[in-house]
Motif scaffolding. Sequence first.
Motif, PDB file in Angstrom:
ATOM      1  N   GLY A  68      -4.024   8.146  -9.349  1.00 41.19           N
ATOM      2  CA  GLY A  68      -4.912   7.316 -10.173  1.00 41.19           C
ATOM      3  C   GLY A  68      -5.107   7.954 -11.462  1.00 41.19           C
ATOM      4  O   GLY A  68      -4.948   7.417 -12.518  1.00 41.19           O
ATOM      5  N   VAL A  69      -5.414   9.424 -11.332  1.00 41.70           N
ATOM      6  CA  VAL A  69      -5.550  10.128 -12.756  1.00 41.70           C
ATOM      7  C   VAL A  69      -4.193  10.189 -13.437  1.00 41.70           C
ATOM      8  O   VAL A  69      -4.067   9.882 -14.685  1.00 41.70           O
ATOM      9  CB  VAL A  69      -6.036  11.669 -12.185  1.00 41.70           C
ATOM     10  CG1 VAL A  69      -5.911  12.521 -13.405  1.00 41.70           C
ATOM     11  CG2 VAL A  69      -7.287  11.543 -11.802  1.00 41.70           C
ATOM     12  N   GLU A  70      -3.044  10.415 -12.420  1.00 43.37           N
ATOM     13  CA  GLU A  70      -1.819  10.496 -13.346  1.00 43.37           C
ATOM     14  C   GLU A  70      -1.528   9.385 -14.035  1.00 43.37           C
ATOM     15  O   GLU A  70      -0.921   9.279 -15.078  1.00 43.37           O
ATOM     16  CB  GLU A  70      -0.616  10.777 -12.178  1.00 43.37           C
ATOM     17  CG  GLU A  70       0.661  10.898 -12.949  1.00 43.37           C
ATOM     18  CD  GLU A  70       0.781  12.497 -13.324  1.00 43.37           C
ATOM     19  OE1 GLU A  70       1.966  12.963 -13.401  1.00 43.37           O
ATOM     20  OE2 GLU A  70      -0.121  13.325 -13.165  1.00 43.37           O
ATOM     21  N   ALA A  71      -1.834   8.170 -13.374  1.00 45.95           N
ATOM     22  CA  ALA A  71      -1.387   6.743 -14.046  1.00 45.95           C
ATOM     23  C   ALA A  71      -2.316   6.498 -15.356  1.00 45.95           C
ATOM     24  O   ALA A  71      -1.721   6.026 -16.105  1.00 45.95           O
ATOM     25  CB  ALA A  71      -1.715   5.661 -12.955  1.00 45.95           C
ATOM     26  N   ALA A  72      -3.472   6.760 -15.130  1.00 43.20           N
ATOM     27  CA  ALA A  72      -4.586   6.550 -16.223  1.00 43.20           C
ATOM     28  C   ALA A  72      -4.117   7.354 -17.591  1.00 43.20           C
ATOM     29  O   ALA A  72      -4.003   7.019 -18.761  1.00 43.20           O
ATOM     30  CB  ALA A  72      -5.944   6.896 -15.759  1.00 43.20           C
TER      31      ALA A  72
END
Length: 300
Positions: A68-72
Amino acid sequence: MATLAAAWARSGGGADTVEGMTETYTPFGPADAARWIAVPKVDDDKYSRGVLGVVTGSDQYPGAAVLGVEAALHTGVGMLRYLGPSRAADFVLHRRPEAVTSPGRVQAWLLGSGIDPATLDGVTANRFAEAAESGVPLVLDAGALSLREQTSAPVVVTPHFRELARATGKTVDEIASDPARAAAEVAEQWGATVLLKGHHTFVAGPDGSRFVASSAPSWLATAGAGDALGGILGALVATHADQVAQDPAALPALAATAAVVHGLAASRASGGGPLTVLGLVAAVPGCIAELVAGAGSVSA
C-alpha cells in the motif's frame, strides 16, 4: 507498448453503460481519470501536495503495508506517514526510507489493509480511533470497514465480495449475483462511497453516482492487488483533500480513477501474462504520465 486507450478498448470500456439487474453504471475510463490527477505546481511543497496517513499491515501480514505504501508513493503524494505496527513499519522503512513514522498532520487516511479485525492490536486500535475522529477523508479496507460507524468524515470503503458479504450479513453468492446492486444498496445504507472490487469494479456514491471501471486484466486476481489499489486511492484522496472537504461527492470519481489507474497499470505490467503486484506498482507512474499527457483519451 500499447497505449492506455488501446488497453481501455480491449477491456470493453467503450460500452455506453453497464447494466446490473437493477442498476445502471456509467463506464469510467482513462479520459475521465485524467481529470482527477493532481499535477504538482512549481510552488508546491511536500505539504501542499498532500499528506497521507497510513495504518495498514500487521504482524501476520506486514507485506500489505509495504504494498500500500509503495503504491501510494508511486501515485504521488507530498508525504506519507506510516503509523502501523512496528514490525510492518520496519518492512516499510526498509523498502521506502522516505516514509515518515512519526505522527503529525495528515490530509487523508488509508486504514485496514492486511489487518484482521478479530486480532486488532492496541496500537492499531488507537490509531484507528484517532483517524475516525480527525475529520479528514478516510479510505477503509479489510479490517477497518467498521470504522464507518464511528466517524462523520467522508468515507470510501474498498471491499471485495467476501468482505462485503461479512459486513452486510449477505452471502458471497448474493453479492456476486448482482455486484452493481450490492454496491448501490450499501452506499445508500452506509452513507459512504463504495468501491466493490472485481473484474468490473463498481463504484457507488451515496449521492447517486454510479461508475464502473473495466480496465483490469484477469491476471490481476492475485494476493496483494487490493493493497495496491488502496494505496493508489489513498494518494488520490490526499491530493484532493481540500476538494473532498468542500464536496464529498468527489469521492466516487476519485475511487473510479484509482480503479482505472490500478487496472491499466496491471495491464501494462502483465503484457498478456502473469504479473506481480510490485510490477503493477512500478507501472503506475508511466500510466499516470500518459493520462496527464492526454494519451489516455478514448479517442487517442
